[in-house]
Write an enzyme that holds these catalytic residues in place. Sequence first.
Site, short mmCIF file in Angstrom:
data_model
loop_
_atom_site.label_atom_id
_atom_site.label_comp_id
_atom_site.label_asym_id
_atom_site.label_seq_id
_atom_site.Cartn_x
_atom_site.Cartn_y
_atom_site.Cartn_z
N TYR A 129 0.73 -0.95 0.11
CA TYR A 129 -0.06 -0.08 0.13
C TYR A 129 0.89 1.18 0.03
CZ TYR A 129 -4.05 -2.89 1.21
OH TYR A 129 -4.89 -3.68 1.28
N LYS A 181 5.37 -14.52 4.42
CA LYS A 181 5.35 -15.49 3.23
C LYS A 181 6.90 -15.32 2.67
CE LYS A 181 3.40 -18.19 -0.13
NZ LYS A 181 2.36 -19.31 0.39
N ASP A 214 -0.81 -18.04 3.93
CA ASP A 214 -1.93 -18.95 3.41
C ASP A 214 -2.28 -19.93 4.70
OD1 ASP A 214 0.60 -19.72 3.28
OD2 ASP A 214 0.35 -20.67 1.10
N ASP A 238 -4.86 -6.61 6.44
CA ASP A 238 -5.98 -6.29 5.75
C ASP A 238 -6.94 -7.17 5.46
OD1 ASP A 238 -7.99 -4.45 4.68
OD2 ASP A 238 -7.18 -3.99 2.89
N ASP A 242 -10.43 -9.05 7.60
CA ASP A 242 -11.77 -9.03 7.16
C ASP A 242 -12.25 -10.52 7.24
OD1 ASP A 242 -11.44 -6.42 6.03
OD2 ASP A 242 -12.40 -6.87 4.43
MG MG Z 1 -10.30 -4.19 4.30
#
Ligand code: MG
Length: 344
Positions: A129, A181, A214, A238, A242
């Site tokens: 980001y 990762k 993962d 992020d 969620d």
């Molecule tokens: Mg989000």
Amino acid sequence: MNAQSPLTILLIPGDGVGAEVIPAAAEVLRALGLDLHFQQAEAGFGCFTRRGTALPEETLALARQADAILFGATASPSTRVDGYRSPILALRRALGLYANLRPVVSMPFEFSRPGVDLLVVRENSEGLYSGRERVETPDTAIAERLISRAASERIARLACELALRRAAERQRPPRLTVIHKANVLKLSDGLFRESALKVAAGYPDIAVEELLVDAAAMHLVRSPQRFDVLLAPNLYGDILSDEASALVGGLGFAPSANVGEGTPLFEPVHGSAPDIAGQGIANPTGAILSAALMLETLGLPAEAKRLRAGVQRTLAAGIRTPDAGGSATTQAFTQAVIASLSRF
Ligand code: MG
Ligand code: NAI
């Protein structure tokens, strides 16, 4: 945090359901009878359409002066719009809010898994980001994923401190899961991993584990109760938060805090929810629980607890918005939370 009074709270409702859930959260805050002074400011795509800027100067100035910000959501188009930049990313950057904290806690109803009490600590200032995205050729686009030792150590230190604080509050040993990762992204996630583990080694009381992202996604679904503090780079944090919110009722229930150098900013995890915006049925729980996080950060833990208890009682009494299988409107749910405050 200093407790000068009154505390100034800047409300930035933004777009879509943000404009429904932030007034609801403010109403609940007012009902607590605290010495809070509310201000309001614009940001978002609607603001951009009207004024040509998604984050007006006066909003940023008020944000810098406030004691805390309660932010709704903004609608960011998935295609490039000239001159538009997500105001939440800009605010996080301008205020130096390098940490995004997303607690996920079981809710008293049948859609929630029991025994979940975890905190996702998401690095908020870099990763994928960082805004370094470009079109290389008409058929190739490149995004740079920035990971720095300084930012990784800084977020790891905060995660460890929070793990200790949570352990003291809950009277159980602290645990930290470092997510990465590094088996594939050996240099960037390798640096995140190395920095995080080095910092964590300075906290011998914390049980530290590492998980590939993962596998972490799988474990979150299968056995969320095993987690305490999860530390992750920006994008993984992020997505995993969620996912974790779905374990306890969904996006409408998830609060978050953005903290760091400047004014702390609190926001529900969800977006502008264009599919239900304007209907008066948005779930204000994520926004109200974000207000509770805000009170805690401002040094008002008893009031934060009172707010959370109000939400829990309301849900336990079967009053729910449609996303949680009920038929209450945003207003009805909010009034029920306010009514339950006086009984606490
Ligand atoms: Mg989000
Ligand atoms: P979203 O979170 O807005 O909606 C996802 C689903 O959850 C939808 O079905 C929606 O109805 C439901 N939902 C979300 N909040 C709810 C609430 N309070 N009560 C009941 N149901 C709720 O995510 P989506 O659809 O991917 O994105 C929509 C817009 O929001 C996009 O423009 C996106 O860029 C923006 N967004 C903004 C964020 C922010 O401001 N921090 C975060 C995430 C998305």
